[in-house]
Design a protein around this motif. Structure first.
Motif, PDB file in Angstrom:
ATOM      1  N   HIS A   1       0.883  -1.173   0.000  1.00 42.88           N
ATOM      2  CA  HIS A   1       0.000   0.000   0.000  1.00 42.88           C
ATOM      3  C   HIS A   1       0.919   1.221   0.000  1.00 42.88           C
ATOM      4  CE1 HIS A   1      -3.633  -2.396   0.732  1.00 42.88           C
ATOM      5  NE2 HIS A   1      -2.773  -3.200   1.333  1.00 42.88           N
ATOM      6  N   HIS A   2       1.470   1.495  -1.178  1.00 42.59           N
ATOM      7  CA  HIS A   2       2.459   2.560  -1.315  1.00 42.59           C
ATOM      8  C   HIS A   2       1.925   3.920  -0.869  1.00 42.59           C
ATOM      9  CE1 HIS A   2       5.391  -0.016  -3.238  1.00 42.59           C
ATOM     10  NE2 HIS A   2       4.431  -0.501  -4.011  1.00 42.59           N
ATOM     11  N   GLU A   3       0.650   4.142  -1.107  1.00 45.28           N
ATOM     12  CA  GLU A   3       0.061   5.429  -0.729  1.00 45.28           C
ATOM     13  C   GLU A   3       0.092   5.647   0.781  1.00 45.28           C
ATOM     14  OE1 GLU A   3      -3.001   2.233  -0.858  1.00 45.28           O
ATOM     15  OE2 GLU A   3      -1.470   2.902  -2.281  1.00 45.28           O
ATOM     16  N   ASP A   4       0.126   4.552   1.550  1.00 43.21           N
ATOM     17  CA  ASP A   4       0.186   4.639   3.010  1.00 43.21           C
ATOM     18  C   ASP A   4       1.580   4.349   3.556  1.00 43.21           C
ATOM     19  OD1 ASP A   4      -2.583   5.191   3.222  1.00 43.21           O
ATOM     20  OD2 ASP A   4      -3.042   3.045   3.109  1.00 43.21           O
ATOM     21  N   GLY A   5       2.505   3.944   2.672  1.00 39.51           N
ATOM     22  CA  GLY A   5       3.870   3.644   3.103  1.00 39.51           C
ATOM     23  C   GLY A   5       3.986   2.377   3.937  1.00 39.51           C
TER      24      GLY A   5
ATOM     25  N   ASP B   1       9.790   1.418   5.684  1.00 42.51           N
ATOM     26  CA  ASP B   1      11.172   1.549   6.168  1.00 42.51           C
ATOM     27  C   ASP B   1      11.637   0.314   6.946  1.00 42.51           C
ATOM     28  OD1 ASP B   1      11.297   4.066   5.049  1.00 42.51           O
ATOM     29  OD2 ASP B   1      11.022   5.124   6.951  1.00 42.51           O
ATOM     30  N   ASP B   2      10.709  -0.472   7.492  1.00 44.47           N
ATOM     31  CA  ASP B   2      11.053  -1.666   8.262  1.00 44.47           C
ATOM     32  C   ASP B   2      11.102  -2.941   7.415  1.00 44.47           C
ATOM     33  OD1 ASP B   2      11.247  -0.168  10.585  1.00 44.47           O
ATOM     34  OD2 ASP B   2       9.146  -0.500  11.129  1.00 44.47           O
TER      35      ASP B   2
END
Length: 82
Positions: A29-33, A54-55
């Motif tokens: 869900h790239h829009e939410d990162g 990031d994780d």
């Protein structure tokens, strides 16, 4: 019963080795990162974890390291057939 949402196009499904309709779905869900890891039994979602983008490299490294250690020469309980 909750609403069933189709797996996004940016995802994968992994079968549980125990069978019984259990799967792990990984969807980006790239829009939410985040990447969402969800546990399913048949068509019912039984739980989710939202991992921050990031994780994700640390998660991948942990899985890769664990896999590599499990197949290292001399590891007890694991035998390869040739």
């Amino acid at each position: 019963m909750g609403r069933i949402v189709a797996l996004p196009a940016r995802g994968e499904v992994f079968a549980d080795s125990r069978g019984g309709g259990r799967v792990l779905r990984a969807s980006w869900h790239h829009e939410d990162g985040v990447v969402v890891l969800s546990l399913w039994r048949d068509q019912v979602c039984t739980g989710t974890v939202r991992v921050a983008a990031d994780d994700v490299p640390a998660l991948i490294a942990a899985l890769t390291d664990g896999l590599a250690q499990g197949y290292a020469p001399g590891v007890a309980g694991l035998e390869r057939s040739g």
